[in-house]
Enzyme design. Structure first.
Site, PDB file in Angstrom:
ATOM      1  N   ARG A  39      36.817  36.774  50.563  1.00 22.23           N
ATOM      2  CA  ARG A  39      36.115  37.539  49.582  1.00 22.23           C
ATOM      3  C   ARG A  39      34.519  37.547  49.908  1.00 22.23           C
ATOM      4  O   ARG A  39      34.120  38.511  49.884  1.00 22.23           O
ATOM      5  CB  ARG A  39      36.370  37.240  48.232  1.00 22.23           C
ATOM      6  CG  ARG A  39      35.857  38.277  47.260  1.00 22.23           C
ATOM      7  CD  ARG A  39      36.658  38.156  45.948  1.00 22.23           C
ATOM      8  NE  ARG A  39      36.141  39.115  44.843  1.00 22.23           N
ATOM      9  CZ  ARG A  39      35.497  38.750  43.810  1.00 22.23           C
ATOM     10  NH1 ARG A  39      34.787  37.608  43.914  1.00 22.23           N
ATOM     11  NH2 ARG A  39      35.192  39.834  42.981  1.00 22.23           N
ATOM     12  N   ILE A  65      32.754  45.417  42.936  1.00 18.04           N
ATOM     13  CA  ILE A  65      34.187  44.625  43.752  1.00 18.04           C
ATOM     14  C   ILE A  65      34.964  44.139  42.678  1.00 18.04           C
ATOM     15  O   ILE A  65      34.512  43.266  41.782  1.00 18.04           O
ATOM     16  CB  ILE A  65      33.848  43.667  44.845  1.00 18.04           C
ATOM     17  CG1 ILE A  65      34.930  42.884  45.521  1.00 18.04           C
ATOM     18  CG2 ILE A  65      32.815  42.640  44.528  1.00 18.04           C
ATOM     19  CD1 ILE A  65      34.810  42.142  46.957  1.00 18.04           C
ATOM     20  N   SER A  66      36.131  44.453  42.681  1.00 16.93           N
ATOM     21  CA  SER A  66      37.113  44.087  41.511  1.00 16.93           C
ATOM     22  C   SER A  66      37.293  42.572  41.379  1.00 16.93           C
ATOM     23  O   SER A  66      37.108  41.951  42.437  1.00 16.93           O
ATOM     24  CB  SER A  66      38.442  44.642  41.300  1.00 16.93           C
ATOM     25  OG  SER A  66      38.348  46.060  41.673  1.00 16.93           O
ATOM     26  N   GLN A  67      37.658  42.191  40.288  1.00 24.26           N
ATOM     27  CA  GLN A  67      38.106  40.690  39.950  1.00 24.26           C
ATOM     28  C   GLN A  67      39.354  40.399  40.999  1.00 24.26           C
ATOM     29  O   GLN A  67      40.123  41.071  40.819  1.00 24.26           O
ATOM     30  CB  GLN A  67      38.248  40.560  38.647  1.00 24.26           C
ATOM     31  CG  GLN A  67      38.698  39.360  37.919  1.00 24.26           C
ATOM     32  CD  GLN A  67      39.201  39.497  36.640  1.00 24.26           C
ATOM     33  OE1 GLN A  67      38.934  40.501  35.982  1.00 24.26           O
ATOM     34  NE2 GLN A  67      39.822  38.381  35.923  1.00 24.26           N
TER      35      GLN A  67
END
Ligand code: SAH
Length: 223
Positions: A39, A65-67
C-alpha cells in the site's frame, strides 16, 4: 531501508494482515493479494508512516485511498475467479485496482480526474501490474466497448446504481458499490444480475456501513 526501519515495516506488515483477519476477512486468495500489494506504493509520501494502518488516507484532487479493510471486504464480496474481467469505477490511487489484478484476468479502471488517472497508470506500470488498463473518463457511463464485465466495483458512493453499469454487467455477474447520500448513511451493496424469462433482474443485498467520496457525473473540469 535501515535495519530498524525494516523491522518496523515487518511488524506493521504482520499487523496489517492480522487486522484484516480479525475484522473477518477469511478468503485466503484475498488475504494473499492484500499481502502482495504494498500500500505504501500508493499513498502520498507525506502519509507513508500510516500506509499500513487501517485508515482511509487523502490523495490528490481531494479524493481518498480507501481503508484496507474496506478494500479487502469489497474484493472478497466480488468472489473473483482467475478468468474474470473486472470494471472498476474510481481508480483514485490505483490501489484497489492492483489488488483486483492479482485475482482476475483483466481490470479496466476508470477515473474522472486526469491527474489521478495519469499518476495511477504510471504507478501501476512501474509496479508491473500489466493486466490493468486505466481510462480517463466518466465511469458512470461504464465502458460499453469492453462490456460485458463479469464483475463491477464502484469505489465512490451514489444513491442509485448507474443504469449503464447494470447494463454492462454479465448475466450472473456481481456488482459491489457503496450506496447512499453524500452526507448520509451509506452501505456497501451487492447487486447480482440474473436472467429471467423476459430479460434480467437484479437482486440486492445490503452489507456493511461505510463512508465514501461521492460518485460524480462527467469528467472533472479541474486537473
Ligand atoms: N479505488 C480508489 C479509491 C478512490 S476514491 C483507490 O484504491 O485508491 C473514489 C474515486 O472515484 C475518486 O478518485 C474519484 O475522483 C472517482 N470518481 C468519482 N466519480 C467518478 C466517475 N463518475 N467516474 C470515474 N471516477 C469517479
Amino acid at each position: 531501508m535501515t535495519d530498524e526501519n525494516k523491522q518496523r515495516h515487518d511488524i506493521d506488515r504482520v499487523g496489517f494482515l492480522l487486522t484484516l483477519r480479525q475484522r473477518g476477512i477469511v478468503d485466503q486468495a484475498v488475504l494473499r493479494a492484500m499481502e502482495q500489494v504494498p500500500r505504501a506504493a500508493f499513498v502520498p509520501s507525506g502519509a507513508l508512516a500510516e500506509a499500513q494502518a487501517d485508515l482511509a488516507l487523502p490523495i490528490a484532487c481531494g479524493q481518498t485511498i480507501s481503508q484496507p479493510y474496506v478494500v479487502a471486504y469489497m474484493t472478497e464480496r466480488l468472489a473473483l475467479k482467475p478468468h474474470h474481467r473486472v470494471l472498476e469505477v474510481g481508480t483514485g490511487s490505483g490501489y484497489q485496482a492492483a489488488v483486483l489484478s492479482k485475482l482476475a484476468r483483466e481490470v479496466i479502471s476508470i477515473e474522472r480526474f486526469r491527474t489521478l488517472a495519469d499518476q495511477a497508470r504510471e504507478r501501476l506500470k512501474a509496479g508491473g501490474y500489466d493486466n490493468i488498463e486505466v481510462i480517463y473518463g466518466d465511469g458512470m457511463a461504464g465502458c460499453p466497448d469492453r462490456a460485458p464485465f463479469d464483475r463491477i466495483i464502484v469505489t465512490a458512493a451514489a444513491e442509485e446504481a448507474p443504469a449503464a453499469l447494470i447494463e454492462q454487467l454479465a448475466d450472473g455477474g456481481i456488482m459491489i458499490m457503496p450506496r447512499g447520500p453524500h452526507n448520509g448513511p451509506q452501505h456497501i451493496v451487492k447487486l447480482t444480475k440474473r436472467q429471467t424469462p423476459d430479460g434480467s433482474a437484479v437482486d440486492e443485498e445490503r452489507l456493511i456501513a461505510v463512508r465514501f467520496v461521492p460518485l460524480l457525473a462527467g469528467q472533472a473540469r479541474e486537473l
